[in-house]
Enzyme design. Structure first.
Site, PDB file in Angstrom:
ATOM      1  CG  HIS A 184      -1.829  -1.164   1.331  1.00  0.00           C
ATOM      2  ND1 HIS A 184      -3.087  -1.220   0.779  1.00  0.00           N
ATOM      3  CD2 HIS A 184      -1.621  -2.365   1.932  1.00  0.00           C
ATOM      4  CE1 HIS A 184      -3.632  -2.393   1.051  1.00  0.00           C
ATOM      5  NE2 HIS A 184      -2.762  -3.112   1.737  1.00  0.00           N
ATOM      6  CB  SER A 314      14.591  20.798 -15.664  1.00  0.00           C
ATOM      7  OG  SER A 314      13.888  22.025 -15.657  1.00  0.00           O
ATOM      8  CE  LYS A 320      12.824  17.977 -11.574  1.00  0.00           C
ATOM      9  NZ  LYS A 320      12.425  16.780 -12.316  1.00  0.00           N
ATOM     10  CG  ASN A 322      13.508  14.500 -14.898  1.00  0.00           C
ATOM     11  OD1 ASN A 322      13.605  14.812 -13.705  1.00  0.00           O
ATOM     12  ND2 ASN A 322      13.148  15.358 -15.823  1.00  0.00           N
ATOM     13  CD  GLU A 327       9.997  10.378 -16.808  1.00  0.00           C
ATOM     14  OE1 GLU A 327       9.929  10.964 -15.717  1.00  0.00           O
ATOM     15  OE2 GLU A 327      10.462  10.910 -17.838  1.00  0.00           O
TER      16      GLU A 327
END
Length: 462
Positions: A184, A314, A320, A322, A327
């Protein structure tokens, strides 16, 4: 007759202009004119499968004595050029065309007829010779099966095996790294990273097995059913010899379907295969999302691992980075799930003796196979193989995990264990310290019973 950049071609409906340098003829041009819908064309793997059907049919018809040997070899040689990737620009038809893909069948017939005629030095007919003993209605369903089976074996199954092996290798290297398990999305009992990655690997292996199982129905071919499944205009031995020849040439166990009426009227085998591709996609989505969560941060997220830094993340936030590969994998999974929905609808479009969404089935099925194959290798090479573990974060979370108290349930009971867990969580203290204060168990015994590494082995702590 030729004027400017066009020549005049005729078919049963009359004459029309065709580009002077086109290898195709009138029926292809009519489809070019009739279906300017999407700009999407059928994949090269599908066109090559149709060419393989034509090559195989020509040689079978030669062996059956119904097609001249020199003409059969000219057709086969022309098909070999298409199979080698030549003449790709000669197959311009939109996916959204006649539902039987008759236009694509005739496109291939016309191109091969032109090439064969040039090679032979006399006319080869697209209908009478290249299409001998065939119909669009059995050729296109067969080409769907042949292309899907070939691409699954060439691309997808090896890619899934590679991803599974990469996961297993990484799991072996991390089998001693203990982390907080989560259910959960909440802290749970500890597991090892090796256990986590081996679960992913089994997901991928099971997906490959599901694809293999579905292919058993894909190997059953429509070829020989011709127009409606009765085999009209095909030699009585054509279907069996066709499947045997194709099997010998590809190494895959193609056979004639036991009912050509079933082959033409439905696309159940393609729908089933697509469903199993969807299962693989669901597995990849789960793995991709787990990687994204584990990589989140680096400061305000879980920060359990660091994925390889592949590109700036970014255009405005310096530094940054990612999780771009997970993705991409998640987007592939979404596309494959959508493709499956499309194929499901298309599979319902078998009106009486023919399914009439065949080009759509072909396009989406092959796209799903290719996308899954490509992204599986990307995920293996650019995410799984190269991620590093932030053991400091893992150990800090483990030390504060009050759920470890679960191991004491058989000794102190659930109620007392819950009281200790709540106290540890509220105070933000290690569970072993609070348990030492709230039970009579010796500190050394508590450290043994609450050892996270030992708890990953399961069983009752004694």
């Amino acid at each position: 007759m030729q004027q400017d950049n066009f020549r005049i071609e005729k078919d049963s409906m009359g004459a029309l202009q065709v580009p002077a340098d086109a290898l195709y003829a009138a029926q292809t041009q009519r489809a070019v004119d009739n279906f300017p819908v999407s700009g999407l064309t059928l994949p090269p793997a599908f066109i090559q499968a149709v060419a393989l059907v034509k090559k195989t049919a020509a040689r079978v018809n030669r062996d059956l004595g119904v097609l001249d040997a020199d003409m059969a070899e000219a057709i086969a040689a022309a098909a070999d050029e298409v199979l080698a990737g030549q003449h790709a620009g000669q197959f311009p038809l939109d996916v959204f065309q006649t539902g039987s893909a008759t236009s694509t069948n005739m496109n291939v017939n016309e191109v091969l007829a032109t090439l064969a005629s040039r090679r032979l030095g006399r006319p080869v007919s697209a209908n009478d010779h290249v299409n001998m003993g065939q119909s669009s209605n059995d050729t296109i369903p067969s080409a769907i099966h042949v292309s899907a089976a070939l691409e699954a074996h060439r691309q997808l199954l090896p890619a899934l095996e590679y991803l599974a092996e990469t996961l297993e290798h990484k799991a072996e290297s991390l089998k001693g790294v203990v982390k907080t398990g989560r259910t959960h999305l909440m802290d749970a009992m500890p597991i090892t990273l090796g256990q986590e990655l081996n679960a992913w690997a089994l997901q991928i292996r099971n997906g490959g097995e599901r694809v293999q199982d579905a292919l058993m129905r894909v190997y059953r071919l429509a070829q020989g059913g011709t127009a409606v499944g009765s085999g009209i205009n095909a030699h009585p031995e054509f279907a069996v010899r066709f499947a045997q020849t194709l099997a010998e040439n590809t190494g895959l166990p193609f056979v004639p379907n036991t009912s050509f009426f079933e082959s033409l009227s439905c696309q159940d085998a393609a729908v089933e295969l697509s469903g199993q591709l969807k299962v693989v996609a669901v597995g990849l989505m789960k793995i991709a999302n787990d990687l994204r969560w584990m990589n989140s941060g680096p400061l305000a997220g879980l920060g359990e691992i660091e994925l390889p830094a592949l590109q700036p993340g970014s255009s405005i936030m310096p530094g940054k980075v990612n999780p771009v590969i997970p993705e991409a994998a998640a987007m592939v999974a979404a596309q494959v799930i959508g493709n499956d929905a499309t194929i499901t609808v298309a599979g319902q479009s078998g009106s009486f003796q023919l399914n009439v969404m065949l080009p759509l089935v072909a396009y989406n099925l092959l796209q799903s196979i290719q996308l899954l194959a490509n992204v599986s290798r990307l995920l293996a090479d650019k995410a799984i193989a190269g991620f590093t573990v932030r053991e400091d974060n893992l150990q800090a979370a483990l030390a504060r995990n009050p759920i470890l108290i679960t191991a004491l349930n058989p000794i102190i009971g659930y109620a007392k264990a819950a009281e200790i867990a709540k106290a540890a969580y509220k105070a933000g203290r290690p569970i072993v310290d609070v348990a030492a204060e709230m039970t009579d168990l010796p500190r050394a015994e508590l450290e043994r019973l609450l050892d996270p590494a030992k708890l990953t082995e399961g069983g009752i702590q004694e």
